[in-house]
Each structure stands twice: as C-alpha cells, then as structure tokens.
Design a protein around this motif. Structure first.
Motif, PDB file in Angstrom:
ATOM      1  N   TYR A  25      39.958  39.393  38.541  1.00 37.73           N
ATOM      2  CA  TYR A  25      38.947  39.638  40.177  1.00 37.73           C
ATOM      3  C   TYR A  25      40.706  38.319  40.347  1.00 37.73           C
ATOM      4  CZ  TYR A  25      35.013  41.037  38.564  1.00 37.73           C
ATOM      5  OH  TYR A  25      33.384  41.219  37.927  1.00 37.73           O
ATOM      6  N   ALA A  26      40.383  38.231  41.781  1.00 38.14           N
ATOM      7  CA  ALA A  26      42.035  36.788  42.039  1.00 38.14           C
ATOM      8  C   ALA A  26      40.892  36.031  43.078  1.00 38.14           C
ATOM      9  CB  ALA A  26      42.407  38.218  42.615  1.00 38.14           C
ATOM     10  N   TYR A  27      41.479  34.555  43.142  1.00 39.64           N
ATOM     11  CA  TYR A  27      40.317  33.879  43.502  1.00 39.64           C
ATOM     12  C   TYR A  27      41.802  33.135  45.196  1.00 39.64           C
ATOM     13  CZ  TYR A  27      36.551  34.350  40.743  1.00 39.64           C
ATOM     14  OH  TYR A  27      35.857  35.130  39.749  1.00 39.64           O
ATOM     15  N   ASP A  28      41.533  32.853  45.592  1.00 35.74           N
ATOM     16  CA  ASP A  28      41.945  31.838  46.851  1.00 35.74           C
ATOM     17  C   ASP A  28      41.967  30.087  45.910  1.00 35.74           C
ATOM     18  OD1 ASP A  28      39.785  30.875  47.820  1.00 35.74           O
ATOM     19  OD2 ASP A  28      40.193  32.028  49.745  1.00 35.74           O
ATOM     20  N   THR A  29      42.636  29.168  46.838  1.00 34.08           N
ATOM     21  CA  THR A  29      43.146  27.572  46.242  1.00 34.08           C
ATOM     22  C   THR A  29      41.623  27.041  46.180  1.00 34.08           C
ATOM     23  OG1 THR A  29      44.826  27.827  47.191  1.00 34.08           O
ATOM     24  CG2 THR A  29      44.485  26.108  46.949  1.00 34.08           C
ATOM     25  N   PRO A  30      41.295  27.153  47.055  1.00 35.44           N
ATOM     26  CA  PRO A  30      39.315  26.658  47.197  1.00 35.44           C
ATOM     27  C   PRO A  30      38.124  27.210  45.950  1.00 35.44           C
ATOM     28  CG  PRO A  30      40.073  27.110  49.568  1.00 35.44           C
ATOM     29  CD  PRO A  30      40.872  28.136  48.467  1.00 35.44           C
ATOM     30  N   GLY A  31      38.842  28.327  44.991  1.00 34.76           N
ATOM     31  CA  GLY A  31      38.069  28.951  44.216  1.00 34.76           C
ATOM     32  C   GLY A  31      37.356  30.369  45.108  1.00 34.76           C
ATOM     33  N   ARG A  32      37.410  30.804  45.958  1.00 36.51           N
ATOM     34  CA  ARG A  32      36.531  31.628  46.857  1.00 36.51           C
ATOM     35  C   ARG A  32      37.510  33.047  45.947  1.00 36.51           C
ATOM     36  NH1 ARG A  32      36.945  29.512  52.549  1.00 36.51           N
ATOM     37  NH2 ARG A  32      39.390  29.902  52.149  1.00 36.51           N
ATOM     38  N   LEU A  33      36.688  34.339  45.870  1.00 33.88           N
ATOM     39  CA  LEU A  33      37.219  35.654  45.472  1.00 33.88           C
ATOM     40  C   LEU A  33      37.183  36.161  46.559  1.00 33.88           C
ATOM     41  CD1 LEU A  33      36.414  37.426  43.492  1.00 33.88           C
ATOM     42  CD2 LEU A  33      34.012  38.733  44.309  1.00 33.88           C
ATOM     43  N   THR A  34      39.012  36.630  46.580  1.00 37.22           N
ATOM     44  CA  THR A  34      39.716  36.931  47.611  1.00 37.22           C
ATOM     45  C   THR A  34      39.520  38.743  46.787  1.00 37.22           C
ATOM     46  OG1 THR A  34      41.327  36.661  46.325  1.00 37.22           O
ATOM     47  CG2 THR A  34      40.433  35.192  48.057  1.00 37.22           C
ATOM     48  N   GLN A  35      39.975  39.074  45.968  1.00 41.41           N
ATOM     49  CA  GLN A  35      39.943  40.290  45.496  1.00 41.41           C
ATOM     50  C   GLN A  35      39.276  40.749  44.174  1.00 41.41           C
ATOM     51  OE1 GLN A  35      44.199  41.325  44.627  1.00 41.41           O
ATOM     52  NE2 GLN A  35      44.323  42.397  47.498  1.00 41.41           N
ATOM     53  N   THR A  36      38.432  42.075  44.036  1.00 41.12           N
ATOM     54  CA  THR A  36      38.421  42.595  42.560  1.00 41.12           C
ATOM     55  C   THR A  36      39.830  43.688  42.432  1.00 41.12           C
ATOM     56  OG1 THR A  36      36.854  44.469  43.823  1.00 41.12           O
ATOM     57  CG2 THR A  36      35.964  42.590  43.350  1.00 41.12           C
ATOM     58  N   GLN A  37      40.599  44.152  41.613  1.00 42.61           N
ATOM     59  CA  GLN A  37      41.037  44.904  41.172  1.00 42.61           C
ATOM     60  C   GLN A  37      41.172  45.657  40.222  1.00 42.61           C
ATOM     61  OE1 GLN A  37      44.517  41.014  40.049  1.00 42.61           O
ATOM     62  NE2 GLN A  37      44.484  41.073  42.628  1.00 42.61           N
ATOM     63  N   ASP A  38      41.767  46.699  39.551  1.00 42.55           N
ATOM     64  CA  ASP A  38      41.489  47.771  38.939  1.00 42.55           C
ATOM     65  C   ASP A  38      42.036  47.361  37.839  1.00 42.55           C
ATOM     66  OD1 ASP A  38      41.793  50.868  38.076  1.00 42.55           O
ATOM     67  OD2 ASP A  38      43.418  49.590  37.737  1.00 42.55           O
ATOM     68  N   ARG A  39      41.927  47.192  36.407  1.00 39.27           N
ATOM     69  CA  ARG A  39      41.910  46.572  35.194  1.00 39.27           C
ATOM     70  C   ARG A  39      43.188  47.617  34.594  1.00 39.27           C
ATOM     71  NH1 ARG A  39      42.024  50.415  31.498  1.00 39.27           N
ATOM     72  NH2 ARG A  39      40.491  52.103  31.821  1.00 39.27           N
ATOM     73  N   ALA A  40      44.101  48.272  34.884  1.00 45.43           N
ATOM     74  CA  ALA A  40      45.189  49.055  34.266  1.00 45.43           C
ATOM     75  C   ALA A  40      46.228  48.964  35.638  1.00 45.43           C
ATOM     76  CB  ALA A  40      45.016  50.292  33.858  1.00 45.43           C
ATOM     77  N   THR A  41      46.034  48.778  36.813  1.00 44.37           N
ATOM     78  CA  THR A  41      47.314  48.298  37.483  1.00 44.37           C
ATOM     79  C   THR A  41      47.307  47.663  38.375  1.00 44.37           C
ATOM     80  OG1 THR A  41      46.030  49.776  39.459  1.00 44.37           O
ATOM     81  CG2 THR A  41      47.474  50.806  37.875  1.00 44.37           C
ATOM     82  N   SER A  42      46.258  46.545  38.413  1.00 46.55           N
ATOM     83  CA  SER A  42      45.959  45.120  39.280  1.00 46.55           C
ATOM     84  C   SER A  42      45.748  45.814  40.853  1.00 46.55           C
ATOM     85  CB  SER A  42      46.914  43.875  38.733  1.00 46.55           C
ATOM     86  OG  SER A  42      46.644  43.812  38.184  1.00 46.55           O
ATOM     87  N   THR A  43      45.731  47.211  40.761  1.00 52.41           N
ATOM     88  CA  THR A  43      44.972  47.456  42.437  1.00 52.41           C
ATOM     89  C   THR A  43      43.887  47.387  43.155  1.00 52.41           C
ATOM     90  OG1 THR A  43      46.624  49.383  41.916  1.00 52.41           O
ATOM     91  CG2 THR A  43      45.412  49.487  44.031  1.00 52.41           C
TER      92      THR A  43
END
Length: 68
Positions: A25-43
């Motif tokens: 998972y990736a988040y922006d500065t305020p802590g909001r979820l911005t992406q779910t990513q593939d485990r192996a490739t981070s795509t």
C-alpha cells in the motif's frame, strides 16, 4: 491475512502465516491510501484520487478503467 504497519497506514498485506506479502500500500502525506500495488513488482493495481477536502473521488484500475 495480516497487515503490517499501523491499522491506519498498513504498508503490506501478508498471508495468514505472515510469510508471503500479497499486496503493498502507498499513502500520500496526509495519510490517505493512494495505491494498492502488486507484491512482486509494485505495479499499481488500483490508484485513488482525492478532492481538496480529502474525499475519495476516483478509482483507476490496472486495466485503465477510471471510476469517479
């Protein structure tokens, strides 16, 4: 399945045994979820957009389908 990181900002989703990362998972500065990513490739699997007041306004899938 198990999350690592705090409940508010989990960084990974792991298998029940905790040995396999299923997603990241990736988040922006305020802590909001911005992406779910593939485990192996981070795509990105899903990418989320927000408006000026922090409401989630869009979802874009890895297939390029945009909602919102």
């Amino acid at each position: 399945m198990r999350q690592t990181g705090s409940a508010a900002t989990a960084s990974e989703l792991k298998s029940g045994a905790g040995s396999t990362v299923l997603a990241k998972y990736a988040y922006d500065t305020p802590g909001r979820l911005t992406q779910t990513q593939d485990r192996a490739t981070s795509t990105p699997i899903e990418t989320y957009g927000y408006d000026a007041i922090g409401s989630r306004t869009s979802l874009t899938t890895s297939a390029g389908i945009r909602l919102g």
